[in-house]
Design a protein around this motif. Structure first.
Motif, short mmCIF file in Angstrom:
data_model
loop_
_atom_site.label_atom_id
_atom_site.label_comp_id
_atom_site.label_asym_id
_atom_site.label_seq_id
_atom_site.Cartn_x
_atom_site.Cartn_y
_atom_site.Cartn_z
N SER A 1 0.83 -1.21 0.00
CA SER A 1 0.00 0.00 0.00
C SER A 1 0.86 1.26 0.00
O SER A 1 0.57 2.22 -0.72
CB SER A 1 -0.92 0.00 1.22
OG SER A 1 -1.79 -1.12 1.21
N ILE A 2 1.91 1.26 0.79
CA ILE A 2 2.80 2.42 0.86
C ILE A 2 3.54 2.61 -0.46
O ILE A 2 3.78 3.73 -0.90
CB ILE A 2 3.79 2.26 2.03
CG1 ILE A 2 3.03 2.33 3.37
CG2 ILE A 2 4.89 3.32 1.98
CD1 ILE A 2 3.85 1.92 4.56
N ALA A 3 3.84 1.50 -1.13
CA ALA A 3 4.55 1.56 -2.41
C ALA A 3 3.63 1.93 -3.57
O ALA A 3 4.10 2.14 -4.69
CB ALA A 3 5.22 0.21 -2.69
N GLY A 4 2.31 1.99 -3.31
CA GLY A 4 1.38 2.35 -4.37
C GLY A 4 0.89 1.19 -5.20
O GLY A 4 0.35 1.38 -6.30
N THR A 5 1.04 -0.03 -4.67
CA THR A 5 0.59 -1.21 -5.43
C THR A 5 -0.60 -1.90 -4.78
O THR A 5 -0.87 -3.07 -5.07
CB THR A 5 1.75 -2.22 -5.60
OG1 THR A 5 2.25 -2.60 -4.31
CG2 THR A 5 2.87 -1.62 -6.41
N ASN A 6 -1.31 -1.19 -3.91
CA ASN A 6 -2.56 -1.72 -3.35
C ASN A 6 -3.57 -1.82 -4.48
O ASN A 6 -3.85 -0.83 -5.16
CB ASN A 6 -3.08 -0.77 -2.26
CG ASN A 6 -4.27 -1.32 -1.50
OD1 ASN A 6 -5.19 -1.90 -2.07
ND2 ASN A 6 -4.28 -1.12 -0.18
N PRO A 7 -4.15 -3.01 -4.73
CA PRO A 7 -5.07 -3.17 -5.86
C PRO A 7 -6.34 -2.33 -5.74
O PRO A 7 -7.03 -2.10 -6.74
CB PRO A 7 -5.40 -4.67 -5.84
CG PRO A 7 -5.10 -5.11 -4.44
CD PRO A 7 -3.96 -4.27 -4.00
N ILE A 8 -6.65 -1.85 -4.54
CA ILE A 8 -7.84 -1.02 -4.37
C ILE A 8 -7.66 0.34 -5.04
O ILE A 8 -8.60 0.92 -5.59
CB ILE A 8 -8.15 -0.84 -2.87
CG1 ILE A 8 -8.58 -2.19 -2.26
CG2 ILE A 8 -9.24 0.21 -2.64
CD1 ILE A 8 -8.78 -2.14 -0.77
N ALA A 9 -6.44 0.86 -5.00
CA ALA A 9 -6.15 2.16 -5.61
C ALA A 9 -4.73 2.14 -6.17
O ALA A 9 -3.81 2.73 -5.58
CB ALA A 9 -6.31 3.28 -4.58
#
Length: 327
Positions: free
Chosen positions: A95-103
């Motif tokens: 999530s911190i890396a920007g790879t959370n599938p939600i956004a």
């Protein structure tokens, strides 16, 4: 006059009992929610318990919210839709890396570390009548439930089983629902990733005979090499089904807080949870690991200043300034 003195004494006593929780409430929210996961899983039971405990102790209305688990909780807290949440190190890092599938592409840096919860073991359960007693016994095309979409289990367990050569049909749902589907023969296996004992598994044990399947040494070594997990042993006493300890792997869970929450509020909430472990264990047995010395298990998230201050003051934590939000 006497009644006035009695009232004043009562107020003083209440303040003494409340301690620091009754002071420095500037900017505190009027209520709060804790993002958990699906009902029947450990996140929900644990999260609902500490939400109620914090609410009762601090006098701020609060409670648990059913969510899709760690990935969604990172998004909810980052966006300010939930004050608190619960996540796991792998989903937090993504999530911190920007790879959370939600956004995809959104770096969720407004979700800060709050306190260590417990390790999440990965375990496989099947009905005893299925004849599945090992990972190798899982037939090609088996219908496997991996928990809510986007959960820790759903994110990592399919990849782990693929690495072990298992071919399957992927199914999602809440843990209680998947447990019911397993019992009804609609699933062949449920791949759980949750703190033990998992309520849904304990319920299955009461209703039918199940096999709780451990990894072989070779399977465990393969998973440890390829994924951000550590070795773990599920104690035999965890379930009535287990006759001996079961080999597994695990990933650490942390409570998270909206980084913009007042330092004093988060400090007080952390103090409620971390200052009396017996109360937490009464909420869920997984809380035996909710101990101050596990502060160092956070290796990916910035700390909320209020939480960092508590662990520095009470656990001798050596948290560098560049790991504390806003420092």
């Amino acid at each position: 006059m006497r009644s006035t003195r009695i009232a004043a004494l009562a107020a003083t006593t209440l303040l003494a009992v409340s301690g620091a929780h009754a002071q420095d409430r500037d900017g505190w929210p009027s209520s709060f929610t804790v993002g958990t996961a699906s009902q029947g899983g450990t996140f929900f039971a644990y999260g609902a318990g500490w939400a109620n405990l914090v609410s009762d102790e601090l006098g701020v209305p609060g409670g648990a919210e059913v969510t899709g688990g760690p990935m969604q909780n990172m998004a909810l807290v980052h966006n300010g839709d939930a004050a608190f949440g619960m996540t796991t190190m792998g989903p937090a890092a993504e999530s911190i890396a920007g790879t959370n599938p939600i956004a995809p592409g959104l770096e969720m840096t407004n979700a800060c570390a709050m306190f260590p919860m417990y390790e999440t073991p990965f375990s496989v359960t099947a009905l005893a009548s299925s004849g599945i007693t090992t990972i190798a016994d899982i037939p090609a095309g088996a219908r496997i439930g991996f928990g809510p979409a986007g959960s820790t289990s759903d994110t990592y367990f399919p990849l782990m089983l693929e690495a072990l050569g298992v071919e399957f049909e992927r199914r999602n749902g809440g843990w209680s629902d998947l447990g019911g589907q397993l019992q009804d023969g609609l699933l062949d296996v449920v791949a759980f990733a949750a703190g033990v004992p998992i309520p849904a598994v304990s319920q299955l044990e009461v209703q039918t005979r199940v096999n709780i399947i451990e990894f072989t040494e070779e399977e465990q070594a393969t998973i440890l090499e390829q994924f951000p997990v550590s070795g773990f042993t599920i104690p035999a006493a965890t379930y009535t089904t287990l006759q001996e300890d079961a080999r597994s792997v695990s990933m650490w869970n942390f409570a998270i807080a909206d980084c913009s929450l007042p330092e004093s509020f988060v400090h007080a909430a952390v103090d409620v949870v971390m200052s009396d472990n017996a109360r937490m264990v009464n909420i869920h047995r997984a809380a035996t690991e909710t101990l101050p010395e596990h502060w160092d298990k956070n290796t990916v998230m910035m700390w909320h200043p209020g939480a960092a201050r508590w662990f520095i003051e009470n656990a001798g934590a050596e948290i560098p300034d560049d790991m504390i939000h806003g420092e």
